[in-house]
Scaffold this motif. Structure first.
Motif, PDB file in Angstrom:
ATOM      1  N   ASN A  59       0.833  -1.207   0.000  1.00 62.85           N
ATOM      2  CA  ASN A  59       0.000   0.000   0.000  1.00 62.85           C
ATOM      3  C   ASN A  59       0.867   1.256   0.000  1.00 62.85           C
ATOM      4  O   ASN A  59       0.580   2.232  -0.697  1.00 62.85           O
ATOM      5  N   ASN A  62       2.434   1.765  -3.428  1.00 61.97           N
ATOM      6  CA  ASN A  62       1.459   2.290  -4.383  1.00 61.97           C
ATOM      7  C   ASN A  62       1.163   3.762  -4.125  1.00 61.97           C
ATOM      8  O   ASN A  62       0.976   4.543  -5.059  1.00 61.97           O
ATOM      9  N   TYR A  63       1.132   4.140  -2.857  1.00 61.66           N
ATOM     10  CA  TYR A  63       0.892   5.541  -2.498  1.00 61.66           C
ATOM     11  C   TYR A  63       2.036   6.428  -3.004  1.00 61.66           C
ATOM     12  O   TYR A  63       1.798   7.502  -3.580  1.00 61.66           O
ATOM     13  N   SER A  65       4.070   5.786  -5.463  1.00 69.38           N
ATOM     14  CA  SER A  65       4.014   5.802  -6.917  1.00 69.38           C
ATOM     15  C   SER A  65       2.937   6.757  -7.425  1.00 69.38           C
ATOM     16  O   SER A  65       3.159   7.515  -8.379  1.00 69.38           O
ATOM     17  N   SER A  66       1.784   6.742  -6.773  1.00 75.87           N
ATOM     18  CA  SER A  66       0.680   7.604  -7.208  1.00 75.87           C
ATOM     19  C   SER A  66       0.952   9.078  -6.939  1.00 75.87           C
ATOM     20  O   SER A  66       0.266   9.948  -7.474  1.00 75.87           O
ATOM     21  N   ASN A  67       1.977   9.345  -6.121  1.00 71.37           N
ATOM     22  CA  ASN A  67       2.338  10.734  -5.810  1.00 71.37           C
ATOM     23  C   ASN A  67       3.652  11.161  -6.471  1.00 71.37           C
ATOM     24  O   ASN A  67       4.317  12.082  -6.008  1.00 71.37           O
ATOM     25  N   GLY A  68       4.011  10.460  -7.537  1.00 72.60           N
ATOM     26  CA  GLY A  68       5.087  10.956  -8.386  1.00 72.60           C
ATOM     27  C   GLY A  68       6.466  10.370  -8.197  1.00 72.60           C
ATOM     28  O   GLY A  68       7.387  10.737  -8.925  1.00 72.60           O
ATOM     29  N   THR A  73       6.641  -1.135  -9.333  1.00 74.15           N
ATOM     30  CA  THR A  73       5.207  -1.299  -9.112  1.00 74.15           C
ATOM     31  C   THR A  73       4.841  -2.743  -8.784  1.00 74.15           C
ATOM     32  O   THR A  73       5.243  -3.668  -9.494  1.00 74.15           O
ATOM     33  N   TYR A 133       0.431  10.746   4.851  1.00 68.13           N
ATOM     34  CA  TYR A 133      -0.092   9.393   4.616  1.00 68.13           C
ATOM     35  C   TYR A 133      -0.559   8.713   5.889  1.00 68.13           C
ATOM     36  O   TYR A 133      -1.635   8.130   5.944  1.00 68.13           O
TER      37      TYR A 133
END
Length: 314
Positions: A59, A62-63, A65-68, A73, A133
């Motif tokens: 998790n 992924n967080y 990655s989703s924030n740049g 992955t 987070y």
């Protein structure tokens, strides 16, 4: 590793055991799929890992990655699971898979200060994101003092080192904690745990994440970078340490703010990393099968710790 575990785990992610090539990992549990060059499969014993903590690790990745941030992955299995559990009569493993990081490990970092600056930026971004987070996440991440090597009595380290180890633990327990200085850290972000692709840093190996002081994460990167310079050349080692520190922090402070008073703890955390690494290796390294160079390094670490010789005079 049990061939049945390898075969079942590989099949869950669309391949087979014969296609797996051992890459390594501290527990010799990380494999590359030769049929699918972009696939890395990791086998985690349930004796040391739980479904909850592994899910929390994924998790977090992924967080980020989703924030740049560029992260390896996580990949889902054939039936859409991030984590597969594999059991035999003797063993129980969790199996996870990742997209293989593009690029390569940058081995020669001594003069690559552009890389070191970017390395600092990546860590700074991680710490900045950690501050937000964890406010909304279930508490599935361990704190520094919940690690096995800290909970258990370390008699095998010898009385001299044990006394020093206990002193560090006492000092750590005195340090203040707040969301600006204490949070989720990578805990092992040395230069072997990221690839460089077109000057971008792609981070992997988040298996050691935990709550700790942010400044310790900085000290960890610095500690392992310093080890790349031969101890025989003390002047070069000293000059590199100072330049690394200045360059890394330039990048770090572009992404995250940290009270300057914490930087005075860098020497303390460098010493702590040295004794932590020694005790960790003593507990988890199969010493009987270790290479002579590893055994020599352990003897040197022990001598330096017992004689209060720091990694660097800093």
């Amino acid at each position: 590793m049990n061939i049945s575990i390898l075969e079942i785990g590989a099949k869950r992610f669309g391949t087979n055991a014969s296609s797996l090539r051992l890459l390594g990992g501290f527990d010799q549990n990380v494999y590359e799929c030769q049929l699918h060059k972009n696939l890395i499969i990791k086998f985690l014993s349930s004796e040391h890992h739980s479904y909850t903590t592994i899910k929390a690790e994924l998790n977090w990745m992924n967080y980020l990655s989703s924030n740049g941030l560029f992260i390896t992955t996580p990949i889902v299995s054939q039936i859409g699971n991030l984590i597969e559990e594999v059991q035999t009569d003797q063993d129980n493993y969790f199996v996870i898979a990742f997209e293989k990081a593009k690029g390569t490990i940058r081995q020669d970092i001594e003069h690559d200060f552009s890389l070191i600056h970017n390395w600092g930026k990546v860590m700074g971004k991680m710490h900045y994101l950690a501050k937000n987070y964890l406010q909304d996440q279930p508490n599935h991440y361990k704190h520094w003092n919940e690690e096995k090597i800290i909970i258990e009595y370390q008699e095998n380290a010898g009385q001299t080192i044990l006394k020093k180890w206990n002193w560090f633990l006492e000092e750590l327990n005195k340090l203040p904690k707040d969301e600006q200085s204490y949070g989720l850290i990578h805990h092992d972000l040395h230069h072997q745990n990221f690839h460089v692709y077109k000057e971008e840093i792609i981070v992997f190996d988040f298996g050691d994440i935990e709550y700790h002081w942010f400044v310790y994460d900085i000290a960890i990167s610095m500690y392992h970078a310093i080890q790349t310079i031969p101890s025989s050349d003390k002047r070069k080692k000293q000059e590199f340490a100072i330049r690394f520190y200045e360059t890394f922090l330039e990048g770090y402070l572009e992404e995250n703010s940290l009270n300057k008073d914490w930087f005075s703890y860098i020497p303390f955390f460098l010493r702590y990393r040295q004794i932590y690494s020694y005790i960790y290796l003593l507990n988890y390294l199969k010493v009987d099968n270790a290479q002579p160079s590893i055994l020599s390094a352990l003897r040197n670490m022990k001598s330096n710790i017992e004689n209060d010789i720091p990694v660097i005079e800093f």
